[in-house]
Scaffold this motif. Structure first.
Motif, PDB file in Angstrom:
ATOM      1  N   TYR A  11      -0.256  -1.730  -4.870  1.00 34.75           N
ATOM      2  CA  TYR A  11       0.764  -2.061  -5.871  1.00 34.75           C
ATOM      3  C   TYR A  11       1.167  -3.520  -5.689  1.00 34.75           C
ATOM      4  O   TYR A  11       1.649  -3.917  -4.629  1.00 34.75           O
ATOM      5  CB  TYR A  11       1.980  -1.149  -5.709  1.00 34.75           C
ATOM      6  CG  TYR A  11       3.089  -1.410  -6.702  1.00 34.75           C
ATOM      7  CD1 TYR A  11       2.965  -1.016  -8.032  1.00 34.75           C
ATOM      8  CD2 TYR A  11       4.258  -2.050  -6.299  1.00 34.75           C
ATOM      9  CE1 TYR A  11       3.983  -1.255  -8.944  1.00 34.75           C
ATOM     10  CE2 TYR A  11       5.284  -2.294  -7.209  1.00 34.75           C
ATOM     11  CZ  TYR A  11       5.132  -1.900  -8.525  1.00 34.75           C
ATOM     12  OH  TYR A  11       6.145  -2.147  -9.429  1.00 34.75           O
ATOM     13  N   ARG A  61       0.838   8.139  -3.248  1.00 35.07           N
ATOM     14  CA  ARG A  61       1.135   8.601  -4.604  1.00 35.07           C
ATOM     15  C   ARG A  61       2.573   9.126  -4.719  1.00 35.07           C
ATOM     16  O   ARG A  61       3.271   8.811  -5.687  1.00 35.07           O
ATOM     17  CB  ARG A  61       0.152   9.697  -5.035  1.00 35.07           C
ATOM     18  CG  ARG A  61       0.449  10.273  -6.418  1.00 35.07           C
ATOM     19  CD  ARG A  61      -0.475  11.409  -6.762  1.00 35.07           C
ATOM     20  NE  ARG A  61      -1.820  10.933  -7.059  1.00 35.07           N
ATOM     21  CZ  ARG A  61      -2.208  10.547  -8.269  1.00 35.07           C
ATOM     22  NH1 ARG A  61      -1.348  10.541  -9.282  1.00 35.07           N
ATOM     23  NH2 ARG A  61      -3.446  10.146  -8.467  1.00 35.07           N
ATOM     24  N   LEU A  87      -3.912   1.274 -11.019  1.00 33.50           N
ATOM     25  CA  LEU A  87      -3.837   0.818  -9.638  1.00 33.50           C
ATOM     26  C   LEU A  87      -5.121   1.157  -8.889  1.00 33.50           C
ATOM     27  O   LEU A  87      -5.723   2.198  -9.128  1.00 33.50           O
ATOM     28  CB  LEU A  87      -2.646   1.459  -8.912  1.00 33.50           C
ATOM     29  CG  LEU A  87      -1.259   1.216  -9.498  1.00 33.50           C
ATOM     30  CD1 LEU A  87      -0.193   1.856  -8.606  1.00 33.50           C
ATOM     31  CD2 LEU A  87      -0.981  -0.271  -9.677  1.00 33.50           C
ATOM     32  N   GLU A  88      -5.532   0.291  -7.988  1.00 36.37           N
ATOM     33  CA  GLU A  88      -6.726   0.536  -7.185  1.00 36.37           C
ATOM     34  C   GLU A  88      -6.383   1.428  -5.993  1.00 36.37           C
ATOM     35  O   GLU A  88      -5.316   1.293  -5.382  1.00 36.37           O
ATOM     36  CB  GLU A  88      -7.290  -0.785  -6.667  1.00 36.37           C
ATOM     37  CG  GLU A  88      -7.877  -1.672  -7.740  1.00 36.37           C
ATOM     38  CD  GLU A  88      -8.431  -2.955  -7.151  1.00 36.37           C
ATOM     39  OE1 GLU A  88      -9.652  -3.156  -7.210  1.00 36.37           O
ATOM     40  OE2 GLU A  88      -7.633  -3.742  -6.624  1.00 36.37           O
ATOM     41  N   ARG A  89      -7.314   2.320  -5.670  1.00 39.07           N
ATOM     42  CA  ARG A  89      -7.147   3.143  -4.480  1.00 39.07           C
ATOM     43  C   ARG A  89      -7.366   2.302  -3.223  1.00 39.07           C
ATOM     44  O   ARG A  89      -8.224   1.427  -3.195  1.00 39.07           O
ATOM     45  CB  ARG A  89      -8.134   4.309  -4.477  1.00 39.07           C
ATOM     46  CG  ARG A  89      -7.809   5.415  -5.477  1.00 39.07           C
ATOM     47  CD  ARG A  89      -8.825   6.534  -5.355  1.00 39.07           C
ATOM     48  NE  ARG A  89      -8.621   7.559  -6.364  1.00 39.07           N
ATOM     49  CZ  ARG A  89      -7.878   8.650  -6.181  1.00 39.07           C
ATOM     50  NH1 ARG A  89      -7.285   8.848  -5.012  1.00 39.07           N
ATOM     51  NH2 ARG A  89      -7.736   9.535  -7.141  1.00 39.07           N
ATOM     52  N   ASN A  90      -6.590   2.607  -2.211  1.00 35.54           N
ATOM     53  CA  ASN A  90      -6.738   1.937  -0.920  1.00 35.54           C
ATOM     54  C   ASN A  90      -8.112   2.214  -0.323  1.00 35.54           C
ATOM     55  O   ASN A  90      -8.822   1.300   0.086  1.00 35.54           O
ATOM     56  CB  ASN A  90      -5.632   2.413   0.018  1.00 35.54           C
ATOM     57  CG  ASN A  90      -5.557   1.620   1.295  1.00 35.54           C
ATOM     58  OD1 ASN A  90      -5.423   0.399   1.267  1.00 35.54           O
ATOM     59  ND2 ASN A  90      -5.634   2.302   2.431  1.00 35.54           N
ATOM     60  N   LYS A 120       0.860  -1.182   0.000  1.00 37.05           N
ATOM     61  CA  LYS A 120       0.000   0.000   0.000  1.00 37.05           C
ATOM     62  C   LYS A 120       0.895   1.231   0.000  1.00 37.05           C
ATOM     63  O   LYS A 120       1.620   1.467   0.968  1.00 37.05           O
ATOM     64  CB  LYS A 120      -0.929  -0.007   1.218  1.00 37.05           C
ATOM     65  CG  LYS A 120      -1.879  -1.198   1.253  1.00 37.05           C
ATOM     66  CD  LYS A 120      -2.857  -1.097   2.401  1.00 37.05           C
ATOM     67  CE  LYS A 120      -2.140  -1.140   3.740  1.00 37.05           C
ATOM     68  NZ  LYS A 120      -3.079  -1.063   4.875  1.00 37.05           N
ATOM     69  N   TYR A 151      -2.439   3.714  -2.909  1.00 35.46           N
ATOM     70  CA  TYR A 151      -2.797   2.743  -3.936  1.00 35.46           C
ATOM     71  C   TYR A 151      -2.236   1.359  -3.598  1.00 35.46           C
ATOM     72  O   TYR A 151      -1.274   1.226  -2.844  1.00 35.46           O
ATOM     73  CB  TYR A 151      -2.262   3.198  -5.296  1.00 35.46           C
ATOM     74  CG  TYR A 151      -2.846   4.506  -5.765  1.00 35.46           C
ATOM     75  CD1 TYR A 151      -3.944   4.543  -6.617  1.00 35.46           C
ATOM     76  CD2 TYR A 151      -2.310   5.727  -5.337  1.00 35.46           C
ATOM     77  CE1 TYR A 151      -4.491   5.743  -7.044  1.00 35.46           C
ATOM     78  CE2 TYR A 151      -2.855   6.942  -5.754  1.00 35.46           C
ATOM     79  CZ  TYR A 151      -3.938   6.940  -6.600  1.00 35.46           C
ATOM     80  OH  TYR A 151      -4.481   8.130  -7.011  1.00 35.46           O
ATOM     81  N   THR A 211       0.520   5.476 -11.231  1.00 32.13           N
ATOM     82  CA  THR A 211      -0.693   5.031 -10.543  1.00 32.13           C
ATOM     83  C   THR A 211      -1.749   4.524 -11.518  1.00 32.13           C
ATOM     84  O   THR A 211      -2.787   4.019 -11.086  1.00 32.13           O
ATOM     85  CB  THR A 211      -1.294   6.183  -9.716  1.00 32.13           C
ATOM     86  OG1 THR A 211      -1.629   7.257 -10.591  1.00 32.13           O
ATOM     87  CG2 THR A 211      -0.315   6.660  -8.653  1.00 32.13           C
TER      88      THR A 211
END
Length: 306
Positions: free
Chosen positions: A207, A182, A195-198, A179, A205, A192
């Motif tokens: 990774y 940015r 990539l999914e946001r936390n 996690k 994000y 980014t």
């Protein structure tokens, strides 16, 4: 949220997990044909456990050892000692947010239920062993793990480092997801994109470092307790020598330590921390908040190698 049937079984800390939701963080289960140790399904979850005790404002525990977690704007998670996990997601929750708590908080609950020690830290493979980085949120644990991954070190875990201590102190690998904020991603010349946001609205994000994954438990070779050096304070790595100091530090880095008491596992977790204090070197790493993490990589590797 995609709930279209069970996915391929995955590997999580030595357990075979069968999930009704996709878990892209996990490596596929290829070990043997044992029945699933953990199952994840979408279903109804009560707002309260009958006879449940409050472990926190969001967590209840009952006399059978079941844990009920309620996360505002995400959903409720019921974790039974049998390994059955039921999730009732809220409509506004993203898949990444559901997995964030499933593979974070819920994993910590499972560790307590099984008498395993969950430390709040990232962990990488180093010369055939495991090295853990612990500390409060934002101190740079995942950033260090990313930099070691870029050196070819395999990522064993992020956020929850699962430790067993029977004959020796071992780390059970979980999954190679980090996690990252940015600015950390951009500093590493990564993007980014995709990539999914936390969490919604958060510049953090997920990774994945798939090529860095690992399945076999590894001996714990060292723990580094990260902290920011204050004004005028020297930086560097120092080994802790007092067993009480080590036990206190490890207790502070244990995921929800009170939960072990409510589940009757406090003695097992104390023994695990005591075994670490007597057999695994524990260091403090004090560094400036603005110092590049890569400055410490060589010193950490040299320290581990002795």
């Amino acid at each position: 949220m995609n709930t279209a049937g069970p996915m391929a079984d995955g590997y999580l800390c030595g357990w075979r997990i069968r999930s009704a939701i996709p878990l892209p963080e996990l490596m596929p289960w290829t070990v043997d044909e044992r029945p699933a140790d953990l199952t994840v399904e979408i279903g109804e979850v009560p707002e309260r456990l009958p006879g449940g005790r409050e472990a926190s404002s969001f967590l209840q525990v009952d006399d059978d050892g079941a844990c009920l977690l309620g996360v505002p704007e995400v959903g409720r998670f019921l974790v039974r000692p049998s390994g059955a996990i039921t999730i009732r997601p809220l409509p506004e929750a993203s898949p990444a947010e559901i997995r964030l708590f499933l593979l974070g908080s819920v994993l910590g609950f499972i560790c307590h239920q099984h008498g395993l020690l969950p430390l709040h830290g990232s962990c990488v493979e180093m010369d055939g062993g495991a090295v853990a980085f612990c500390g409060h949120s934002g101190v740079g644990k995942s950033t260090l793990a990313l930099n070691f991954a870029r050196r070819g070190r395999r990522v064993l875990s992020d956020d929850v480092c699962v430790i067993e201590s029977v004959d020796q102190v071992l780390v059970r690998p979980s999954f190679p997801r980090l996690k990252l904020w940015r600015d950390t991603i951009e500093d590493a010349a990564l993007s980014t994109e995709g990539l999914e946001r936390n969490r919604r609205g958060q510049e953090k994000y997920h990774y994945l470092v798939h090529e860095a994954g690992f399945r076999e438990p590894l001996p714990l070779r060292a723990i580094f307790l990260l902290r920011a050096a204050g004004p005028g304070e020297s930086t560097g790595i120092e080994r802790l020598s007092d067993a009480l100091d080590i036990l206190t530090a490890l207790t502070a880095q244990t995921f929800r330590p009170r939960l072990s008491q409510l589940l009757g596992k406090a003695a097992q977790l104390f023994q695990a921390r005591a075994r670490i204090a007597s057999s695994v070197p524990v260091f403090t790493l004090a560094r400036r908040p603005d110092s590049p993490p890569e400055l410490w990589l060589n010193d950490i590797e040299a320290t581990v190698r002795g």
